[in-house]
Design an enzyme around this catalytic site. Structure first.
Site, PDB file in Angstrom:
ATOM      1  N   LYS A 194      -1.060  20.186 -30.183  1.00  0.00           N
ATOM      2  CA  LYS A 194      -2.260  20.052 -29.343  1.00  0.00           C
ATOM      3  C   LYS A 194      -3.354  21.037 -29.749  1.00  0.00           C
ATOM      4  O   LYS A 194      -4.523  20.675 -29.851  1.00  0.00           O
ATOM      5  CB  LYS A 194      -1.863  20.251 -27.868  1.00  0.00           C
ATOM      6  N   SER A 195      -2.961  22.285 -29.987  1.00  0.00           N
ATOM      7  CA  SER A 195      -3.965  23.305 -30.352  1.00  0.00           C
ATOM      8  C   SER A 195      -4.669  22.922 -31.648  1.00  0.00           C
ATOM      9  O   SER A 195      -5.900  23.030 -31.756  1.00  0.00           O
ATOM     10  CB  SER A 195      -3.286  24.666 -30.566  1.00  0.00           C
ATOM     11  N   GLY A 197      -7.823  23.439 -20.714  1.00  0.00           N
ATOM     12  CA  GLY A 197      -8.392  24.782 -20.825  1.00  0.00           C
ATOM     13  C   GLY A 197      -8.855  25.050 -22.240  1.00  0.00           C
ATOM     14  O   GLY A 197      -9.914  25.656 -22.465  1.00  0.00           O
ATOM     15  N   ASP A 248       3.397  29.296 -23.636  1.00  0.00           N
ATOM     16  CA  ASP A 248       3.501  27.980 -22.993  1.00  0.00           C
ATOM     17  C   ASP A 248       4.955  27.573 -22.729  1.00  0.00           C
ATOM     18  O   ASP A 248       5.214  26.490 -22.197  1.00  0.00           O
ATOM     19  CB  ASP A 248       2.815  26.915 -23.859  1.00  0.00           C
ATOM     20  N   ARG A 307       3.715  20.813 -17.914  1.00  0.00           N
ATOM     21  CA  ARG A 307       4.899  21.599 -18.299  1.00  0.00           C
ATOM     22  C   ARG A 307       5.853  21.817 -17.121  1.00  0.00           C
ATOM     23  O   ARG A 307       7.053  21.971 -17.315  1.00  0.00           O
ATOM     24  CB  ARG A 307       4.485  22.915 -18.950  1.00  0.00           C
TER      25      ARG A 307
HETATM   26  C1  S3P Z   1      -4.126  27.753 -26.455  1.00  0.00           C
HETATM   27  C2  S3P Z   1      -3.992  29.059 -26.073  1.00  0.00           C
HETATM   28  C3  S3P Z   1      -3.157  29.487 -24.938  1.00  0.00           C
HETATM   29  C4  S3P Z   1      -2.197  28.387 -24.496  1.00  0.00           C
HETATM   30  C5  S3P Z   1      -2.853  27.047 -24.425  1.00  0.00           C
HETATM   31  C6  S3P Z   1      -3.418  26.659 -25.775  1.00  0.00           C
HETATM   32  C7  S3P Z   1      -4.991  27.437 -27.608  1.00  0.00           C
HETATM   33  O1  S3P Z   1      -3.984  29.814 -23.849  1.00  0.00           O
HETATM   34  O2  S3P Z   1      -1.622  28.704 -23.249  1.00  0.00           O
HETATM   35  O3  S3P Z   1      -1.928  26.050 -24.003  1.00  0.00           O
HETATM   36  O4  S3P Z   1      -4.897  26.319 -28.159  1.00  0.00           O
HETATM   37  O5  S3P Z   1      -5.792  28.300 -28.006  1.00  0.00           O
HETATM   38  P1  S3P Z   1      -4.637  31.294 -23.705  1.00  0.00           P
HETATM   39  O6  S3P Z   1      -5.533  31.499 -24.830  1.00  0.00           O
HETATM   40  O7  S3P Z   1      -5.359  31.280 -22.394  1.00  0.00           O
HETATM   41  O8  S3P Z   1      -3.459  32.229 -23.688  1.00  0.00           O
END
Ligand code: S3P
Length: 441
Positions: free
Chosen positions: A24-25, A97, A322, A399
């Site tokens: 996903k990232s 997010g 995560d 999750r």
């Molecule tokens: C992510 C960073 C993480 C993670 C999120 C994906 C990303 O969040 O929890 O699911 O793709 O950069 P944080 O940067 O708030 O820790």
């Protein structure tokens, strides 16, 4: 159609090879980078989930053409200043997010006002962590309650570079500032607590003006104004965070084995592997290779009878950020008291996950001592659930849903888990893969 699942039986032994969907990232980052590249970029195995489609819809609103054909997505980038949209445009980051935070770095040089909205869960999350550093570049923000969505960003064509200290270990904050730095005059300095580094690896692969100095607990990053981004063809590897559910399903099942193919094993993402190994699990990486700077491997894992409690070193937190809900299930079955500290960030996720982790453990009869930033889990290797467990009203956190399904399939009891649709945000094929593993029976 019912939007809940009912689980009455634990899963029988299995021995299988599976693929989980794209990371996903990396998928979201690829969509965003491709949207400002000079020309056409293609990706295979892009994660087809709601979070990634929200990213695709966002760049479409910014005037970028996107097409899909079979397993391939094409983005027709129009260059670094190629976005074309009307004033007062609204972008919906839905549940994501990562999209909501990263895209602000891409919009920072637009003098037109843009509104950013999200769903109920995202609207409860903190955006001040992004608006604060990005306003130092010269962008103007208005946020609901000074910290939440909806927000309005009004950027500028004349941004000044900044120095930024990232203390949370948040890749989203670090990345948003890197993207801001790509637009600002001069060189931006970032000192960031270690966190996933997909953004930096893509910047390096694209030969953007980035320099990284790795220190023990943090990285120093310098990023200068970017003039041009080349198109980027990419084959997205599988997601370790999605794999994690199947790794733990295997660990907690009887006499089972699993091979998960072609998974991204970036060192900044494999906290769960280190943690599970310390707890006595036998996990191996096979067929290791490097793809455009990202390490990839097949992950092999087997059921584990004797699990040890862990006093989890906080330096592993960011790489497992995560995965804690699913790690807590392993701790519930381990001998001894496990201790996880400095994990307050878990309560900043799609739902307050430290609270939800505690709730689920208590529902299944596991004693916990939880604070705002830590949890002690009193493991019970003989744990067997006999009662009915209902999981609902958890802000549709994908999750929480998936961890609950794994608990139901391995720990016994009768489970009713609401909001099955939540898997669409990150892992739409999750239940199909479970059914495939069941077909072994
Ligand atoms: C992510 C960073 C993480 C993670 C999120 C994906 C990303 O969040 O929890 O699911 O793709 O950069 P944080 O940067 O708030 O820790």
């Amino acid at each position: 159609m019912s939007n809940s699942v009912i689980i009455k039986k634990t899963i029988k032994q299995f021995n299988k090879k599976i693929f989980v969907s794209g990371d996903k990232s990396i998928s979201i980052r690829w969509v965003l980078f491709a949207s400002i590249a000079d020309g056409t970029s293609k990706a295979k195995n892009l994660l087809m989930s709601e979070d990634v489609m929200a990213a695709v819809n966002a760049i479409k609103k910014l005037g970028i053409k996107v097409t899909f054909k079979k397993n391939e997505c094409t983005i027709y980038g129009k260059g670094i200043d190629g976005y074309n949209f009307r004033d007062d445009l609204t972008i919906n980051a839905e549940n994501s997010g990562t999209l909501g935070r990263l895209i602000l770095g891409f919009l920072i040089n637009s003098p037109k006002k843009i509104n950013l909205v999200g769903d109920r869960s995202l609207s409860k999350r903190d955006f001040k962590r992004i608006s604060e550093p990005l306003s130092k570049f010269g962008a103007i923000f208005k946020l609901k309650n000074q910290k939440n969505l909806p927000l309005t960003i009004q950027g500028s064509k004349n941004l000044k570079s900044i120095s930024y200290l990232e203390k949370k270990g948040s890749a989203q904050c670090k990345s948003a500032v890197i993207f801001g730095g790509m637009r600002a005059n001069g060189t931006t300095f970032i000192k960031a607590k270690k966190s996933r580094n997909h953004t930096e690896l893509l910047c390096k692969y694209l030969k953007l003006p980035i320099k990284i100095n790795h220190k023990k607990n943090y990285d120093e990053i310098k990023i200068s104004k970017v003039k041009k981004i080349n198109p980027l063809n990419y084959k997205i590897p599988s997601d370790i965070s999605s794999s994690a559910f199947f790794i733990v399903l295997t660990v907690l099942s009887n006499n089972s084995k699993l091979l998960i193919r072609n998974v991204n094993i970036n060192p900044s993402r494999i906290g769960i592997i280190t943690i599970l190994k310390k707890m006595g699990v036998n996990i191996k990486f096979k067929n290791k290779k490097n793809y455009k700077g990202e390490p990839i491997a097949d992950i092999s894992v087997a059921s584990t009878k004797k699990l040890k409690a862990i006093n989890c070193p906080p330096k592993l937190n960011s790489g497992a950020i995560d995965e804690f809900l699913i790690i807590f299930l392993v701790a519930a079955k381990a001998r001894g008291i496990s201790y996880f500290k400095d994990i307050g960030e878990l309560n900043q996720k799609e739902s307050p996950r430290l609270k939800w982790g505690t709730k689920i453990l208590n529902k299944i009869g596991i004693k916990t001592i939880t604070t705002n930033s830590s949890i002690k889990i009193f493991g019970n290797p003989n744990l067997e659930i006999n009662q009915k467990i209902i999981i609902k009203d958890y802000l549709k956190d994908h999750r929480v849903f998936m961890a609950s399904v794994i608990a139901g399939l391995t720990l016994g009891g009768t489970w009713k888990i609401y909001d099955k649709d939540s898997i669409k945000t990150s892992f739409p094929t999750f239940l199909d893969i479970i059914n495939n593993l069941k077909n072994n029976e």
